[in-house]
Design an enzyme around this catalytic site. Sequence first.
Site, mmCIF file in Angstrom:
data_model
loop_
_atom_site.group_PDB
_atom_site.id
_atom_site.type_symbol
_atom_site.label_atom_id
_atom_site.label_comp_id
_atom_site.label_asym_id
_atom_site.label_seq_id
_atom_site.Cartn_x
_atom_site.Cartn_y
_atom_site.Cartn_z
ATOM 1 N N HIS A 257 15.077 -22.139 15.116
ATOM 2 C CA HIS A 257 15.310 -23.044 13.978
ATOM 3 C C HIS A 257 16.814 -23.136 13.677
ATOM 4 C CE1 HIS A 257 11.083 -21.659 12.586
ATOM 5 N NE2 HIS A 257 10.954 -22.895 13.027
ATOM 6 N N LYS B 63 -3.167 -19.142 4.103
ATOM 7 C CA LYS B 63 -3.571 -17.802 3.685
ATOM 8 C C LYS B 63 -2.829 -16.700 4.426
ATOM 9 C CE LYS B 63 -7.820 -16.726 1.520
ATOM 10 N NZ LYS B 63 -9.129 -16.120 1.748
ATOM 11 N N ARG C 215 10.400 -27.527 22.190
ATOM 12 C CA ARG C 215 10.612 -26.338 23.007
ATOM 13 C C ARG C 215 10.148 -26.537 24.434
ATOM 14 N NH1 ARG C 215 7.930 -22.971 18.280
ATOM 15 N NH2 ARG C 215 7.096 -25.058 18.050
ATOM 16 N N SER D 185 7.609 -18.918 15.243
ATOM 17 C CA SER D 185 7.410 -18.013 14.099
ATOM 18 C C SER D 185 6.154 -17.175 14.316
ATOM 19 C CB SER D 185 7.262 -18.816 12.815
ATOM 20 O OG SER D 185 8.420 -19.548 12.553
HETATM 21 N N1 LIG Z 1 12.454 -22.006 19.185
HETATM 22 C C1 LIG Z 1 12.549 -23.258 18.756
HETATM 23 N N2 LIG Z 1 13.365 -24.134 19.345
HETATM 24 C C2 LIG Z 1 13.437 -25.410 18.934
HETATM 25 N N3 LIG Z 1 12.723 -25.926 17.921
HETATM 26 C C3 LIG Z 1 11.900 -25.099 17.288
HETATM 27 C C4 LIG Z 1 11.744 -23.723 17.658
HETATM 28 N N4 LIG Z 1 10.821 -23.161 16.848
HETATM 29 C C5 LIG Z 1 10.411 -24.134 16.021
HETATM 30 N N5 LIG Z 1 11.035 -25.288 16.284
HETATM 31 C C6 LIG Z 1 10.871 -26.566 15.598
HETATM 32 O O1 LIG Z 1 11.085 -26.364 14.229
HETATM 33 C C7 LIG Z 1 10.294 -27.255 13.458
HETATM 34 C C8 LIG Z 1 9.523 -26.480 12.434
HETATM 35 O O2 LIG Z 1 8.555 -25.738 13.097
HETATM 36 P P1 LIG Z 1 7.672 -24.585 12.496
HETATM 37 O O3 LIG Z 1 8.128 -24.165 11.154
HETATM 38 O O4 LIG Z 1 6.249 -24.944 12.709
HETATM 39 O O5 LIG Z 1 8.066 -23.405 13.491
HETATM 40 P P2 LIG Z 1 7.191 -22.694 14.551
HETATM 41 O O6 LIG Z 1 8.049 -21.670 15.199
HETATM 42 O O7 LIG Z 1 6.511 -23.697 15.428
HETATM 43 O O8 LIG Z 1 6.136 -21.964 13.627
HETATM 44 P P3 LIG Z 1 4.592 -21.623 13.939
HETATM 45 O O9 LIG Z 1 4.583 -20.677 15.071
HETATM 46 O O10 LIG Z 1 4.138 -21.022 12.634
HETATM 47 O O11 LIG Z 1 3.965 -22.948 14.228
HETATM 48 C C9 LIG Z 1 9.449 -28.004 14.490
HETATM 49 O O12 LIG Z 1 10.088 -29.218 14.810
HETATM 50 C C10 LIG Z 1 9.457 -27.102 15.697
HETATM 51 O O13 LIG Z 1 9.254 -27.807 16.886
HETATM 52 MG MG LIG Z 2 4.831 -24.837 14.860
#
Ligand SMILES: Nc1ncnc2c1ncn2[C@@H]1O[C@H](COP(=O)(O)OP(=O)(O)OP(=O)(O)O)[C@@H](O)[C@H]1O
Ligand SMILES: [Mg+2]
Length: 176
Positions: free
Chosen positions: A24, A48, A97, A135
């Site tokens: 992020h 939850k 990603r 995440s």
């Molecule tokens: N490692 C990463 N590299 C590039 N973009 C990312 C990465 N992790 C998340 N994103 C992007 O950040 C934005 C917010 O994603 P989000 O908060 O769902 O994160 P996530 O890591 O996918 O979380 P979860 O695993 O809970 O789904 C989305 O556009 C997602 O594609």
């Molecule tokens: Mg996600």
Amino acid sequence: MTVGTPSGRLAVFPGSFDPLTNGHVDIILRSALLFERIVVAVLVNQEKRALFTPPERIEIIRDVFCEYKNVEVDSFDGLLVDYARRRRATAVVRGIRAVSDFEYEFQMALMNRHLEPSLETVFMMPAEQYTYLSSRLIKEVFSLGGTVSGLVPPVVEDWMRRKKTAESARRSTGEK
Ligand SMILES: Nc1ncnc2c1ncn2[C@@H]1O[C@H](COP(=O)(O)OP(=O)(O)OP(=O)(O)O)[C@@H](O)[C@H]1O
Ligand SMILES: [Mg+2]
């Protein structure tokens, strides 16, 4: 600190950020170079199994970007296009990603365009070393005792450690 040359436009980067990862952070920094202002918008939903509450996530992200004047942190619920309209945003930033992200993101981008044709979705690729980070995976590794250093900002690691300590203290006193 302001990154890059202001281009006069505001972009929204929506997500759960539970927790913020270096993936992020990578996307936020790249966006801060392209847009005058980037708003990291924490989606507030009643999940939850969340690790951090939305106010905690906001506090964490604000702390990480406190020196970046063109990075703002906010929260929203409901439709992203409504929030973007309220903020007069010109673009939505999303991170890609792997191919697996593409189908869902493609659908969302076209649906958002249907709902608000003037709102553009901009996809960005993170640095290679973050392409496998999510995440969900961070939470899983951490809960099983693995190290997450280098994968999340140190502030996030501290918060996660404190959460874990508080959690075990609660368990040992028999609270729910
Ligand atoms: N490692 C990463 N590299 C590039 N973009 C990312 C990465 N992790 C998340 N994103 C992007 O950040 C934005 C917010 O994603 P989000 O908060 O769902 O994160 P996530 O890591 O996918 O979380 P979860 O695993 O809970 O789904 C989305 O556009 C997602 O594609
Ligand atoms: Mg996600």
